[in-house]
Design an enzyme around this catalytic site. Sequence first.
Site, PDB file in Angstrom:
ATOM      1  N   GLN A 264       0.822  -1.205   0.000  1.00 17.21           N
ATOM      2  CA  GLN A 264       0.000   0.000   0.000  1.00 17.21           C
ATOM      3  C   GLN A 264       0.862   1.264   0.000  1.00 17.21           C
ATOM      4  OE1 GLN A 264      -3.197  -0.320  -0.482  1.00 17.21           O
ATOM      5  NE2 GLN A 264      -3.603   1.893  -0.530  1.00 17.21           N
ATOM      6  N   ALA A 285      -6.118   4.769  -0.201  1.00 17.84           N
ATOM      7  CA  ALA A 285      -5.867   4.903   1.233  1.00 17.84           C
ATOM      8  C   ALA A 285      -4.385   5.006   1.515  1.00 17.84           C
ATOM      9  CB  ALA A 285      -6.456   3.707   1.979  1.00 17.84           C
ATOM     10  N   SER A 290      -5.916   1.119   4.698  1.00 18.62           N
ATOM     11  CA  SER A 290      -6.622   0.549   3.554  1.00 18.62           C
ATOM     12  C   SER A 290      -7.409  -0.696   3.936  1.00 18.62           C
ATOM     13  CB  SER A 290      -5.612   0.177   2.455  1.00 18.62           C
ATOM     14  OG  SER A 290      -6.255  -0.538   1.414  1.00 18.62           O
ATOM     15  N   ASP A 299     -11.336  -5.781  -5.427  1.00 17.58           N
ATOM     16  CA  ASP A 299     -11.742  -4.977  -6.581  1.00 17.58           C
ATOM     17  C   ASP A 299     -12.073  -5.942  -7.717  1.00 17.58           C
ATOM     18  OD1 ASP A 299     -11.164  -2.699  -5.136  1.00 17.58           O
ATOM     19  OD2 ASP A 299      -9.178  -2.418  -6.027  1.00 17.58           O
ATOM     20  N   GLU A 348     -16.719   4.016  -5.749  1.00 17.66           N
ATOM     21  CA  GLU A 348     -15.973   2.900  -6.348  1.00 17.66           C
ATOM     22  C   GLU A 348     -16.915   1.704  -6.464  1.00 17.66           C
ATOM     23  OE1 GLU A 348     -12.448   2.068  -4.119  1.00 17.66           O
ATOM     24  OE2 GLU A 348     -11.512   4.004  -4.554  1.00 17.66           O
ATOM     25  N   HIS A 351     -15.295  -1.775  -5.680  1.00 21.40           N
ATOM     26  CA  HIS A 351     -14.699  -2.114  -4.385  1.00 21.40           C
ATOM     27  C   HIS A 351     -15.754  -2.767  -3.490  1.00 21.40           C
ATOM     28  CE1 HIS A 351     -11.771  -1.399  -0.994  1.00 21.40           C
ATOM     29  NE2 HIS A 351     -12.904  -1.513  -0.308  1.00 21.40           N
TER      30      HIS A 351
END
Length: 383
Positions: A264, A285, A290, A299, A348, A351
């Site tokens: 990340q 994030a 995240s 995703d 999103e 997500h």
Amino acid sequence: MTSPDPQTSPRRAARAEAERRATAAISLPPAAAASLPSSRSASTAASPSPVAGPPTASPRDATAVTRRQLRAASPSVVPRRRRLSVVAAVVAVAAAGGIAIGAASANGGGDAVDLALDQAPAAVMNTVPSEGLPVPSVQAVPATASPCDDPAFTDALAAGDDGGAIAAAGGGESFRRAVATGLAPCVSLSDPTREWAVVNKQRPYDPIDWRPGDLVAPAGMRALEDTAMRTAAAEALTALASAARDAGAGEIAYLSAFRSYTTQQSTYAARVSVGGVAQADLESARPGFSEHQSGLAVDIVPCSGSCGTLDDVAGSPQGAWVREHAWEYGYITRYVEGRTDVTGYEPEAWHLRYIGPELAAAYHDGGYTTLEEFFGLPAAPSY
């Protein structure tokens, strides 16, 4: 200088004269009137002869004599001032009890007033029911039980059985309500091992680089990256993709699932390099904040032969099917249109976040659009 005689001062004389006239105005019953001396005799008694009698009495003495005579002649007759006070008291009592005694006071007779006084309390008491005034019934309201007091609930928590704990609490909505209202203090929304953990811009992992230990790849799905998910989430995603395909919505693949703290860092830095910090914070994030680090987020992308991009999900048949049915498999769309003020992220559609079938059903049935509101947490639009 000689002080004026208080007995003969003009003010006292005037008051005495007023009392005398007021007393003389009382209408006496015939028997009482007959027993009083004549006005001539009364005048003589009040003003004796200057030759044979004592010095002339003051108006105060005359009034006092007259009042004594009235009381002696008829005990039921009272001075006017006292009678007026009694009438006022009777009127107050009558008003409280709903009794009209105006006629008694209008007659001006002491006997009538006495009769009203005798009757007023009884009349007031007659307004009280024979069985007495009602006594309010106050029932004790039992305190709402906390699921934390239930051994079945705490045993499931201790065993890491999230589904069992939710079932012991009475189902998804009962669990949610207990947590949101503070009735379940033994439940932590910050525990990353739990399916109900909430991670946002105000709620980082503890420790910041936490990593799940049960990561597996979802079976029977196309993976566009070498990534994995926690076991329960992976199995649910496989079932979801299979149901979408069977319903004719098309193939669903996944692009990114678990991302470590280190990964990340690279992902967020790449966003910053392209659009700056402010824009990056709307799209990605910061490391340690995240949902992908939980192993419960993924995703997805739509595929039809070849696979599309993340931006293709919202307008695809797969995206439409997911919006309607993902909750049946324990998933929610975490960042929806119009809720950036709460989540801090732009919408999103791709997500998905796994929270388990019981909680996802409560989320769907309650019409919730953010986990923050679902669990009664404050909005987290910024760090």
